[in-house]
Scaffold this active site. Sequence first.
Site, PDB file in Angstrom:
ATOM      1  N   ASP A   1       0.838  -1.203   0.000  1.00 13.60           N
ATOM      2  CA  ASP A   1       0.000   0.000   0.000  1.00 13.60           C
ATOM      3  C   ASP A   1       0.878   1.261   0.000  1.00 13.60           C
ATOM      4  O   ASP A   1       1.719   1.427   0.875  1.00 13.60           O
ATOM      5  CB  ASP A   1      -0.884  -0.051   1.260  1.00 13.60           C
ATOM      6  CG  ASP A   1      -2.137   0.796   1.154  1.00 13.60           C
ATOM      7  OD1 ASP A   1      -2.020   1.962   0.765  1.00 13.60           O
ATOM      8  OD2 ASP A   1      -3.220   0.288   1.515  1.00 13.60           O
TER       9      ASP A   1
ATOM     10  N   THR B   1      -6.739   3.708  -1.893  1.00 12.83           N
ATOM     11  CA  THR B   1      -6.567   2.287  -1.594  1.00 12.83           C
ATOM     12  C   THR B   1      -7.618   1.394  -2.256  1.00 12.83           C
ATOM     13  O   THR B   1      -7.288   0.371  -2.857  1.00 12.83           O
ATOM     14  CB  THR B   1      -6.620   2.076  -0.068  1.00 12.83           C
ATOM     15  OG1 THR B   1      -5.527   2.783   0.494  1.00 12.83           O
ATOM     16  CG2 THR B   1      -6.534   0.617   0.306  1.00 12.83           C
TER      17      THR B   1
ATOM     18  N   ASN C   1     -12.354   5.475  -1.825  1.00 11.40           N
ATOM     19  CA  ASN C   1     -12.527   4.770  -0.547  1.00 11.40           C
ATOM     20  C   ASN C   1     -13.946   5.000  -0.020  1.00 11.40           C
ATOM     21  O   ASN C   1     -14.544   4.126   0.595  1.00 11.40           O
ATOM     22  CB  ASN C   1     -11.529   5.269   0.481  1.00 11.40           C
ATOM     23  CG  ASN C   1     -10.118   4.761   0.215  1.00 11.40           C
ATOM     24  OD1 ASN C   1      -9.925   3.836  -0.584  1.00 11.40           O
ATOM     25  ND2 ASN C   1      -9.138   5.354   0.863  1.00 11.40           N
TER      26      ASN C   1
ATOM     27  N   LYS D   1      -5.794  -4.079   5.919  1.00 13.30           N
ATOM     28  CA  LYS D   1      -7.026  -3.284   5.776  1.00 13.30           C
ATOM     29  C   LYS D   1      -8.134  -4.152   5.185  1.00 13.30           C
ATOM     30  O   LYS D   1      -7.895  -4.878   4.216  1.00 13.30           O
ATOM     31  CB  LYS D   1      -6.803  -2.112   4.816  1.00 13.30           C
ATOM     32  CG  LYS D   1      -5.800  -1.089   5.273  1.00 13.30           C
ATOM     33  CD  LYS D   1      -5.693   0.034   4.240  1.00 13.30           C
ATOM     34  CE  LYS D   1      -4.640   1.053   4.639  1.00 13.30           C
ATOM     35  NZ  LYS D   1      -4.463   2.102   3.618  1.00 13.30           N
TER      36      LYS D   1
ATOM     37  N   ASP E   1       1.731   2.415   3.787  1.00 10.44           N
ATOM     38  CA  ASP E   1       0.774   3.521   3.659  1.00 10.44           C
ATOM     39  C   ASP E   1       0.647   4.293   4.968  1.00 10.44           C
ATOM     40  O   ASP E   1       0.675   5.521   4.981  1.00 10.44           O
ATOM     41  CB  ASP E   1      -0.593   2.970   3.243  1.00 10.44           C
ATOM     42  CG  ASP E   1      -1.595   4.081   2.974  1.00 10.44           C
ATOM     43  OD1 ASP E   1      -1.358   4.884   2.055  1.00 10.44           O
ATOM     44  OD2 ASP E   1      -2.611   4.163   3.689  1.00 10.44           O
TER      45      ASP E   1
ATOM     46  N   HIS F   1      -1.467   2.423  -5.192  1.00 13.73           N
ATOM     47  CA  HIS F   1      -1.260   3.814  -5.600  1.00 13.73           C
ATOM     48  C   HIS F   1       0.141   4.206  -5.164  1.00 13.73           C
ATOM     49  O   HIS F   1       0.794   3.459  -4.410  1.00 13.73           O
ATOM     50  CB  HIS F   1      -2.297   4.759  -4.969  1.00 13.73           C
ATOM     51  CG  HIS F   1      -2.413   4.633  -3.482  1.00 13.73           C
ATOM     52  ND1 HIS F   1      -1.452   5.090  -2.610  1.00 13.73           N
ATOM     53  CD2 HIS F   1      -3.365   4.053  -2.699  1.00 13.73           C
ATOM     54  CE1 HIS F   1      -1.816   4.823  -1.369  1.00 13.73           C
ATOM     55  NE2 HIS F   1      -2.964   4.177  -1.378  1.00 13.73           N
TER      56      HIS F   1
HETATM   57 ZN   LIG Z   1      -3.304   5.912   2.119  1.00 16.87          ZN
END
Ligand SMILES: [Zn+2]
Length: 540
Positions: free
Chosen positions: A34, A73, A94, A155, A286, A332
Amino acid sequence: MRKFLLAAGAAFLGFPATAQAPEPPKLIVAIAVDQFSADLFDEYQPSFTAGLARLSSGTVFHNGYQSHAVTETCPGHSTILTGDHPARTGIIGNYWIDQSIARPDKNVYCAEDESVPGTSSIADKVSPEHLLVPTLGDLMKARWSDSHNVAVSGKDRAAVMMSGHNVDQRWYWTGTRFATDLTAVTPPAVVAKVNALAAAGLATARPPLEPTPLCQSKARVITVEGGGKSVGAGAFARTAGDQAAFRASPELDGDTLALAAALVDSMQLGRHADPDMLSISLSATDYVGHSYGTEGQEMCLNLTELDREIGDFLNVLDSRKLNYEVVLTADHGGKDIPERQRLAGVTDAARVDSALSASAMGKALVTKLGLPGPGLLGDNSVGDMYVDKRLSASEQQQLLDAAIAAYRAHPQVEAVFTAAQIAATPIATTPPETWSLIQRVRAGYYPGRSGDFFVVLKKDVTPIANTTYSVATHGSAWDYDRRVPILFWRSGASGITVEHSADTTDVMPTLASMIGLPVKPGSIDGHCLAEVPGAHCPPN
Ligand SMILES: [Zn+2]
């Protein structure tokens, strides 16, 4: 990951050795890191020595693209194993706003089912409901009776978007433990074991990591605007039980990979009659990027640990004599804090003007126009913007026109597109680095979920004004957020570096071709990558 392997892994080491792995792979391991930008990968690739060095010795696409504009994400993970842009997966962000839903909270989380009574976008029911297309794992299970589809992540949204609708096991970190939305399936016993180890780790204070000379060279304390703490020289020291510090550190990925390794063993992944799919999303990079930025000692230490943890994980797969293919990419990219960017010569790096948030802009406009309500919904200062539908049709139009004019007039705004302009733009099929801004926006446009208009901020504007919780981010239509590495590796790989671009939607058809899973031409956005050894791309 080591602590788990010492505790429980030894029990699984007794598999007999098999002959050299035959083609095609029996286990596909798809890893999403991430916020792992291509900029970070290129910067650190020479210093990797373990797992990321091994994967870099396979087929390396330095110029991979999450080609859409909303580089977040959920949309990013939705492209990797479906082969589709968010315009087809339906995962436009998101969160989005849907004013037609029954519940009072009109915010919708990408990986929830908002029709479940009593839920909200915060207290959500995790679900793949919004993902409109199948994943590779879904298609494998539809074709073969003995394929397994398993996902593990830091996540929930990452695990959901990589695995999809027909899933054997799906586990994600919830702050204190790994949980699942698949309540009808029996959890393998190893999950409780890994959860107990993770809980014990979280409950124990952690001393700082010992920085390598490379990471030490990046240690410099930077004062951050917007009320946040200084960053740049941290080493992940943590007090007992600090959940936020735990997840914004390499500890989270270590436990995620420990659970993945445990599931490989307990579910016998890669040992069934048909190929299996294991998706892993590693979220710590992330959280580290958001908490500390990308160019300090913290990210350096995180990537050093990530390299080691992935190496340990691949060593486990090797020790089980599995015939596996690995793909690693990102959902990303990301961008450093503007305060440190300016020191590095990016003179126009800045934080967004808080007057550009939908709430501030909406309030200013309704006051000026004499309209009731907030005018604009949500609190974005970039991306999809929503006009309050409780206004009359003529008031909505009045507000829309005024909002578009106000955003366009602001010096930090690059472009504003209306939903009609976006809808009238065809989805681009040219290389992603050549796409115009509106083409990037179009690849993530889905009517009914996307906004009434879309704001693109100028390059190098960080859309965070208040830095109390987060100092840096991603989410823009610019290449620092779009460009990601795409790495393919399997045993015996010889290094191939590909300079031309690829799209993360190309991952799925490439993997499908390796295992003989037919993908109907034109049924997805991505294209099989013929450079990857083992890919059997259909003729164009
Ligand atoms: Zn993020």
